[in-house]
Design an enzyme around this catalytic site. Structure first.
Site, short mmCIF file in Angstrom:
data_model
loop_
_atom_site.label_atom_id
_atom_site.label_comp_id
_atom_site.label_asym_id
_atom_site.label_seq_id
_atom_site.Cartn_x
_atom_site.Cartn_y
_atom_site.Cartn_z
N GLY A 1 2.75 -7.39 12.83
CA GLY A 1 3.54 -7.48 11.31
C GLY A 1 2.86 -8.97 10.77
O GLY A 1 3.49 -9.91 11.03
N CYS B 1 6.22 5.63 8.20
CA CYS B 1 5.77 5.39 6.87
C CYS B 1 6.60 5.41 5.66
O CYS B 1 7.10 6.86 6.01
CB CYS B 1 4.61 6.93 6.84
SG CYS B 1 3.74 6.51 5.18
N ASN C 1 0.50 -1.23 0.24
CA ASN C 1 -0.07 0.21 0.17
C ASN C 1 1.34 1.23 0.09
O ASN C 1 1.81 1.45 0.41
CB ASN C 1 -1.17 0.50 1.34
CG ASN C 1 -0.09 0.66 2.53
OD1 ASN C 1 -0.30 1.84 2.33
ND2 ASN C 1 0.56 -0.17 3.58
#
Lengths: 261, 300
Positions: free
Chosen positions: B242, B129, B68
């Site tokens: 995760g 991020c 993503n």
């Protein structure tokens, strides 16, 4: 109703090369609206994400939903092997659907291009309740003479096919068919590839008529949480507070003037 | 049986949380799961002002996972505080707000506003991020930068802070120690691993941003390893995440040293995943006669 379920396949057949027609038994049919979609999950755990597939037809009395999809990759390839009695993992019903009431008493275009044709079937059925059948003009753009769903569509409106190779109907796209047949409308509903939707947006804006277009984008959650499937909006979106709306929950149907495509 | 876990003085009814960015602010998934059953809801990263995020396509599927590059689209802190926090307050679950920014000042502005909201139990600081060019990851990939931002935020934060670490580093233990030494109250890891997918038919990148963060079950062994290394490098608690899909996965992280766990991408695949993990952990504890969840933390 939004629910993830394991449902049963009632039937499946290939209706054109790579295009499959599957009926699923599910109580989601009770609330399904034209233009809504299902997320269908492959069972192979290497392919995790749902495949968003539009609802083609609803039979509430039989608690059955019909999806018609094209094999586009590994996930849809898996689905194509399902047969009667197999299970199918679905999340639905998702999205807003087409605003049927906007067509009340009006002359309409239903424009479907390729795998954008299937949602036009349930929409045409629903529109029969709000306007006369002769007002329902279904313009279906196909590649060639494999005009899937044409007979189903003919039961609910006047069908004008267009084919890329000219083998059936007008040679060209759905707007070529509109010109060639000398058609007009007061409201447009459309689903299909992005270039077609862009052309329809321009066509509608030039004539100042509403066009409700169904958009597609890669999705992860299907329920509005991941913000993966956004479309740029003309105004600041009320939920996101930026110029982005979520196709999965704020759409997939948007009035063409609201989106920047 | 006691499933409680405590992180920086905050007690959670169970160790199951949502991973930031995969659960919105809980509203969308409240149609599927009872949020009261969760240890905490960790909200999507929020900045001082609304962020539009990246162009589409933003997501792509990869083997056993996904990529993503949403680009931290968010409505800004004011909307979060006026709309999303009041929504979450209706539930008996902890609220952890994930904070992002492009500069230290951006982070501090958000952290200060959240200081006025006692319903927010902890702050998770997103310095990892991989999909935003300015800031964010720049703070998370160098130990000195991580130290600096942690110290600055710590000066202004009223709630305990969790530094969310990037796995895209050579030595996770070094980063964990850096955050701890700068005053972090807890760590969370792993954020996504930078990946790429190319569409060979269209001959283009599958994601508009070219690279995206990889998540999903395929990354789980890497995450378990990093949680183990981080947990053994520091004294502060670690929240592990995760690729967790099941209670068994969650227990692996806890045994590796995680005091709590977060469910991320698997929410997309199974919207009931969080609550199923809660129930599965209870079943595991019953099966192996574990009285306190805390007995499992770092037990290998």
């Amino acid at each position: 109703m939004k629910q993830k379920q394991t449902a049963m396949v009632v039937s499946q057949q290939e209706i054109a090369p790579m295009i499959y027609d599957m009926w699923i038994e599910t109580d989601l049919a009770k609330t399904a609206l034209p233009g809504q979609f299902l997320c269908v999950y492959p069972k192979d755990r290497s392919t995790l994400l749902p495949r968003p597939i539009s609802i083609c037809e609803v039979r509430q009395d039989q608690a059955a939903l019909r999806i018609v999809y094209r094999i586009a990759g590994q996930g849809t390839e898996e689905f194509s092997h399902y047969g009667k009695g197999d299970t199918v993992r679905i999340l639905g019903t998702l999205g807003n659907g087409f605003p049927v009431e906007q067509a009340a008493g009006k002359k309409i275009f239903l424009m479907g291009g390729g795998i954008g044709i299937p949602p036009m079937l349930q929409l045409a059925k629903a529109l029969n309740k709000v306007t006369a059948q002769e007002n329902i003009q279904i313009i279906a753009g196909y590649r060639d003479c494999r005009t899937f769903l044409r007979e189903d569509l003919e039961r609910y409106g006047r069908v004008f096919p267009a084919t890329e190779d000219g083998s059936v109907g007008v040679k060209g796209n759905v707007l070529d068919a509109v010109t060639a047949e000398g058609l007009d409308a007061e409201v447009i509903y459309a689903c299909g590839p992005m270039p077609m939707l862009r052309a329809i947006k321009r066509y509608a804006e030039e004539r100042d008529i509403p066009a409700y277009i169904s958009l597609e984008e890669h999705m992860a959650c299907g329920v509005g949480a991941c913000l993966g499937c956004v479309v740029k909006t003309k105004e600041i979106d009320r939920h996101s507070h930026v110029h982005n709306a979520r196709i999965c929950t704020d759409g997939p149907v948007f009035e063409a003037r609201e989106v920047d495509i | 049986m006691n499933t409680q876990t405590t992180i920086a003085g905050v007690t959670f009814k169970n160790p199951v949380m949502t991973a930031s960015g995969t659960f919105g602010s809980g509203m969308e998934y409240s149609e599927f799961v009872d949020l009261n059953q969760l240890g905490a809801v960790v909200t999507k990263g929020v900045a001082n002002v609304p962020w539009p995020g990246n162009p589409t396509p933003r997501v792509a599927e990869v083997y056993g996972g996904m990529l993503n590059a949403i680009g931290l689209q968010n409505p800004g802190i004011d909307v979060l505080m006026e709309r999303d926090i009041p929504f979450l307050k209706q539930y008996d679950t902890r609220i952890i707000v994930n904070v992002c920014g492009k500069t230290v000042e951006d982070y501090v502005e958000v952290v200060e506003k959240l200081g006025d909201e006692p319903a927010v139990s902890m702050l998770e600081i997103n310095v990892s991020c991989p999909n935003v060019k300015e800031g964010a990851i720049a703070f998370g990939q160098r130990a000195d930068a991580l130290c600096h931002i942690t110290q600055e935020i710590k000066k202004h934060a009223k709630q305990p802070i969790i530094m969310k670490l990037s796995p895209n580093v050579t030595d996770i233990a070094e980063m964990a120690k850096a955050a701890e030494s700068a005053g972090a109250d807890a760590l969370s890891l792993i954020n996504t691993l930078t990946g790429m997918k190319i569409d060979i038919h269209k001959r283009c990148f599958a994601i508009a941003n070219k690279t995206g963060g990889m998540s999903g079950p395929a990354i789980k062994p890497i995450a378990v390893r990093m949680v183990y290394q981080a947990a053994h490098a520091v004294q502060i608690p670690v929240i592990g995440m995760g690729g967790i899909a099941t209670a068994e996965d969650a227990i692996e992280f806890i045994l590796a040293g995680a005091s709590a766990v977060s469910i991320g991408a698997m929410n997309f695949v199974n919207p009931y995943a969080t609550v199923e993990v809660v129930r599965g952990i209870e079943a595991y504890m019953e099966r192996y006669h574990v009285e306190k969840l805390t007995d499992l933390i770092g037990a290998v």
